[in-house]
Write a protein that holds these residues in place. Structure first.
Motif, PDB file in Angstrom:
ATOM      1  N   ASP A   1      21.502   9.639  22.897  1.00  0.00           N
ATOM      2  CA  ASP A   1      22.355   8.670  22.212  1.00  0.00           C
ATOM      3  C   ASP A   1      22.337   7.402  23.067  1.00  0.00           C
ATOM      4  OD1 ASP A   1      24.335   7.152  21.039  1.00  0.00           O
ATOM      5  OD2 ASP A   1      25.881   8.709  21.082  1.00  0.00           O
ATOM      6  N   ALA A   2      21.461   6.465  22.704  1.00  0.00           N
ATOM      7  CA  ALA A   2      21.297   5.249  23.504  1.00  0.00           C
ATOM      8  C   ALA A   2      22.183   4.148  22.942  1.00  0.00           C
ATOM      9  CB  ALA A   2      19.842   4.805  23.502  1.00  0.00           C
TER      10      ALA A   2
ATOM     11  N   CYS B   1      24.257  10.660  26.698  1.00  0.00           N
ATOM     12  CA  CYS B   1      24.824   9.404  26.207  1.00  0.00           C
ATOM     13  C   CYS B   1      24.620   8.326  27.256  1.00  0.00           C
ATOM     14  CB  CYS B   1      26.321   9.548  25.936  1.00  0.00           C
ATOM     15  SG  CYS B   1      26.707  10.616  24.546  1.00  0.00           S
ATOM     16  N   VAL B   2      23.941   7.231  26.873  1.00  0.00           N
ATOM     17  CA  VAL B   2      23.651   6.158  27.825  1.00  0.00           C
ATOM     18  C   VAL B   2      24.320   4.867  27.379  1.00  0.00           C
ATOM     19  CG1 VAL B   2      21.838   4.848  28.997  1.00  0.00           C
ATOM     20  CG2 VAL B   2      21.398   7.198  28.248  1.00  0.00           C
ATOM     21  N   ASP B   3      25.038   4.238  28.302  1.00  0.00           N
ATOM     22  CA  ASP B   3      25.686   2.952  28.012  1.00  0.00           C
ATOM     23  C   ASP B   3      25.915   2.220  29.332  1.00  0.00           C
ATOM     24  OD1 ASP B   3      27.317   1.962  25.252  1.00  0.00           O
ATOM     25  OD2 ASP B   3      27.930   0.968  27.104  1.00  0.00           O
TER      26      ASP B   3
ATOM     27  N   GLU C   1      25.385   6.005  33.138  1.00  0.00           N
ATOM     28  CA  GLU C   1      25.729   4.586  33.116  1.00  0.00           C
ATOM     29  C   GLU C   1      24.484   3.799  33.496  1.00  0.00           C
ATOM     30  OE1 GLU C   1      29.289   3.664  35.373  1.00  0.00           O
ATOM     31  OE2 GLU C   1      28.700   1.563  35.451  1.00  0.00           O
ATOM     32  N   ALA C   2      23.844   3.197  32.514  1.00  0.00           N
ATOM     33  CA  ALA C   2      22.595   2.492  32.795  1.00  0.00           C
ATOM     34  C   ALA C   2      22.273   1.508  31.688  1.00  0.00           C
ATOM     35  CB  ALA C   2      21.452   3.502  32.917  1.00  0.00           C
ATOM     36  N   ASP C   3      21.362   0.596  32.027  1.00  0.00           N
ATOM     37  CA  ASP C   3      20.800  -0.305  31.036  1.00  0.00           C
ATOM     38  C   ASP C   3      19.762   0.483  30.231  1.00  0.00           C
ATOM     39  OD1 ASP C   3      20.058  -3.356  30.373  1.00  0.00           O
ATOM     40  OD2 ASP C   3      18.252  -2.163  30.530  1.00  0.00           O
ATOM     41  N   VAL C   4      19.895   0.490  28.929  1.00  0.00           N
ATOM     42  CA  VAL C   4      19.028   1.337  28.105  1.00  0.00           C
ATOM     43  C   VAL C   4      17.544   0.977  28.278  1.00  0.00           C
ATOM     44  CG1 VAL C   4      18.346   1.838  25.718  1.00  0.00           C
ATOM     45  CG2 VAL C   4      20.749   1.999  26.386  1.00  0.00           C
ATOM     46  N   PHE C   5      17.246  -0.323  28.389  1.00  0.00           N
ATOM     47  CA  PHE C   5      15.854  -0.743  28.559  1.00  0.00           C
ATOM     48  C   PHE C   5      15.247  -0.054  29.786  1.00  0.00           C
ATOM     49  CE2 PHE C   5      17.656  -3.997  25.929  1.00  0.00           C
ATOM     50  CZ  PHE C   5      16.625  -4.426  25.115  1.00  0.00           C
ATOM     51  N   LYS C   6      16.013  -0.095  30.891  1.00  0.00           N
ATOM     52  CA  LYS C   6      15.518   0.510  32.138  1.00  0.00           C
ATOM     53  C   LYS C   6      15.505   2.027  32.022  1.00  0.00           C
ATOM     54  CE  LYS C   6      16.987  -3.212  35.157  1.00  0.00           C
ATOM     55  NZ  LYS C   6      18.263  -3.715  35.656  1.00  0.00           N
ATOM     56  N   TYR C   7      16.541   2.579  31.419  1.00  0.00           N
ATOM     57  CA  TYR C   7      16.644   4.038  31.311  1.00  0.00           C
ATOM     58  C   TYR C   7      15.452   4.603  30.530  1.00  0.00           C
ATOM     59  CZ  TYR C   7      18.285   8.689  30.226  1.00  0.00           C
ATOM     60  OH  TYR C   7      18.360  10.052  30.100  1.00  0.00           O
ATOM     61  N   LEU C   8      15.113   3.956  29.415  1.00  0.00           N
ATOM     62  CA  LEU C   8      14.003   4.468  28.601  1.00  0.00           C
ATOM     63  C   LEU C   8      12.702   4.454  29.402  1.00  0.00           C
ATOM     64  CD1 LEU C   8      14.777   2.733  25.161  1.00  0.00           C
ATOM     65  CD2 LEU C   8      15.073   5.153  25.722  1.00  0.00           C
ATOM     66  N   ARG C   9      12.497   3.370  30.162  1.00  0.00           N
ATOM     67  CA  ARG C   9      11.274   3.289  30.954  1.00  0.00           C
ATOM     68  C   ARG C   9      11.250   4.359  32.051  1.00  0.00           C
ATOM     69  NH1 ARG C   9      11.433  -2.310  29.718  1.00  0.00           N
ATOM     70  NH2 ARG C   9      12.728  -2.764  31.520  1.00  0.00           N
TER      71      ARG C   9
ATOM     72  N   ASP D   1      10.870  -3.496  21.866  1.00  0.00           N
ATOM     73  CA  ASP D   1      10.802  -2.815  23.163  1.00  0.00           C
ATOM     74  C   ASP D   1      11.451  -1.433  23.142  1.00  0.00           C
ATOM     75  OD1 ASP D   1       9.556  -4.614  24.810  1.00  0.00           O
ATOM     76  OD2 ASP D   1      11.141  -4.421  26.349  1.00  0.00           O
ATOM     77  N   ILE D   2      12.698  -1.388  22.702  1.00  0.00           N
ATOM     78  CA  ILE D   2      13.434  -0.115  22.769  1.00  0.00           C
ATOM     79  C   ILE D   2      12.872   0.890  21.769  1.00  0.00           C
ATOM     80  CG2 ILE D   2      15.590  -0.914  23.817  1.00  0.00           C
ATOM     81  CD1 ILE D   2      16.782  -1.147  21.018  1.00  0.00           C
ATOM     82  N   ASN D   3      12.445   0.404  20.606  1.00  0.00           N
ATOM     83  CA  ASN D   3      11.898   1.331  19.615  1.00  0.00           C
ATOM     84  C   ASN D   3      10.567   1.910  20.089  1.00  0.00           C
ATOM     85  OD1 ASN D   3      13.563   1.562  16.988  1.00  0.00           O
ATOM     86  ND2 ASN D   3      13.705  -0.606  17.523  1.00  0.00           N
TER      87      ASN D   3
END
Ligand code: SAH
Length: 453
Positions: A283-284, A305-307, A333-341, A376-378
């Motif tokens: 859940d981003a 869950c990331v936020d 607790e993270a930035d989703v862009f960074k977390y996904l990478r 990017d996120i998709n």
């Protein structure tokens, strides 16, 4: 009554139902009927809007300090007083009842601004119980949660209101008086003729960026009654969610995704039965876990869950506890862009991912950068999905239309070398009505896609 006469050819959009007049579309402002002398508009007053050929288009709230100089609230020459607000609010409530809402039990947006013919006015109504009262019921962990809760007595209601344009803000007291009278005195037919009842508290949340564009500072805080300091619990699709409209950390609840979360739950259920070991769900941009909690409650073995907001994640924990699924929900607790990478680097996989970012594109001019962000996120999310997995991708950006959104998904799929099947494509809940001709009112896009095997 002053008259705003549009330039030649500017009436088309308005004639099909769009309520806004931009300042560069105005040819002349006249002080009265016929060929009366020119006039200046005062912030907050009302004026008639006419085409260059003097055809009547409607009556509007004006603000000469805003790029959107007039917002039409009526196709006729009706004035604005408390009676007008009562009529409009009553009509809006009836639209929700017609759409099937049981407002005695369900939380809903009662007024959605221009789409309910009340420019710049938003009223959300939350129905539930103080968290403290509920906790004791939850500790018993009854099999059927809702009946145990209703044993506490009928739910109470709290309102969150927003005044986002000048002409509505300057009539704030009239609006509030009308609102209270409708809720306390009107017997809405379908709800058994019983008034919806006096709210326990009303909080103002006029903090949206739009207020700045209207030349007004933000305003926020309790304006009527009281709010339990520990927060309240509402039920959505039968599941409890905590929110706190007042206290320091301030978490609310996005009502517009209610039906999409219910749809999401179906895919979570399917994932849980199909995927190895019950499935992993991401859940981003989780906020308070609206989607993730639904997934965990439908049997998903592991939900992340990331936020970036620690306060929102704290509420995810409370929501997980209220739903008895603490052991299956992890917060990051993270930035989703960074977390996904980072997941890509670790070769982590998921079976179901929801992306529900904030409106990256707050205006048409900010759209270019925003498009890149969405793509990017998709793209990253698609790379993380197991074959057969499902991506749920949302955009709540008014400036991004459906066509653009679909193109982004297609581009991301091509770059990720994945073939996608669209399972569903949805908008916002019916308590956020879409006004035909006013495309901005259809702001939420929510696509469901399966990665082919
Ligand atoms: N899915 C949620 C609503 C999401 S609202 C629900 O169903 O209720 C958007 C959320 O994105 C906010 O909680 C905000 O804190 C978070 N956010 C914004 N930018 C972010 C980023 N770059 N990384 C992680 N979270 C972010």
């Amino acid at each position: 009554m002053k008259r705003i006469i549009l330039k030649h050819g500017e009436e088309g959009r308005i004639r099909v139902g769009h309520p806004w007049v931009y300042d560069n579309e105005v040819g002349a402002i006249l002080s009265g009927p016929g060929d009366s002398p020119p006039a200046v508009l005062l912030p907050g007053e009302i004026a008639d809007v006419e085409s260059s050929r003097k055809e009547y288009l409607g009556r509007a709230l004006v603000n000469p300090g805003s790029k959107i100089i007039a917002r039409i609230y009526s196709p006729s020459k009706e004035g604005i007083d408390k009676g007008f607000f009562k009529r409009r609010i009553r009509e809006a409530v009836n639209r929700r009842i017609d759409a099937g809402f049981d407002l005695h039990r369900e939380s809903a947006r009662l007024v959605f601004a221009e789409a309910d013919f009340l420019p710049g006015l938003i009223i959300d109504r939350f129905v539930g119980w103080p968290l403290k009262e509920l906790e004791s019921a939850v500790l018993l962990r009854p099999v059927a949660f809702y009946p145990a809760v209703t044993a506490l007595g009928p739910p109470q209601s709290w309102l969150a209101v927003q005044f986002l344009v000048y002409g509505m803000d300057s009539r704030r007291e009239e609006v509030l008086a009308a609102l209270e009278e409708v809720l306390e005195q009107d017997g809405f037919i379908i709800s058994g003729g019983v008034p919806l009842g006096k709210p326990v508290g009303i909080v103002e949340k006029s903090t949206a960026k739009m207020r700045e564009l209207e030349g007004m500072p933000p305003r926020e805080g309790s304006i009527r009654g009281s709010f339990p300091s520990e927060g309240i619990v509402i039920f959505e699709n039968g599941l409890p969610f905590m929110l706190n409209l007042i206290e320091g950390q301030k978490t609310g609840h996005f009502l517009d995704q209610r039906d999409n979360r219910r749809r999401f739950r179906e895919f979570a259920q399917e994932t849980a039965s199909r995927a190895a070991a019950g499935g992993r769900v991401l859940d981003a941009f989780s906020y308070t876990g609206g989607f993730g909690i639904h997934a965990a409650r439908s049997g998903a073995a592991e939900v992340v869950c990331v936020d970036v907001s620690a306060a929102a994640l704290e509420t995810v924990r409370i929501n997980a506890a209220l739903n008895w699924i603490e052991d299956r929900v992890t917060v990051v607790e993270a930035d989703v862009f960074k977390y996904l990478r980072s997941c890509e680097r670790r070769k982590e996989k998921f079976d179901l991912i929801v992306l529900d970012p904030p409106a990256f594109a707050k205006s048409k001019s900010a759209l270019e950068g925003a498009l890149r962000g969405y793509k990017d996120i998709n793209l990253s999310a698609l790379k993380l999905l197991n074959p057969g997995g499902v991506l749920v991708s949302c955009s709540c950006s008014q400036a991004m239309d459906e066509g653009r959104f679909r193109r982004i998904i297609a581009d991301a799929a091509a770059d990720a070398d994945r073939r996608l099947i669209q399972l569903d494509f949805r908008g916002q809940g019916a308590d956020h009505p879409v006004l035909v001709g006013y495309d901005e009112s259809l702001y939420l896009k929510c696509g469901f896609y399966r990665v082919t095997r």
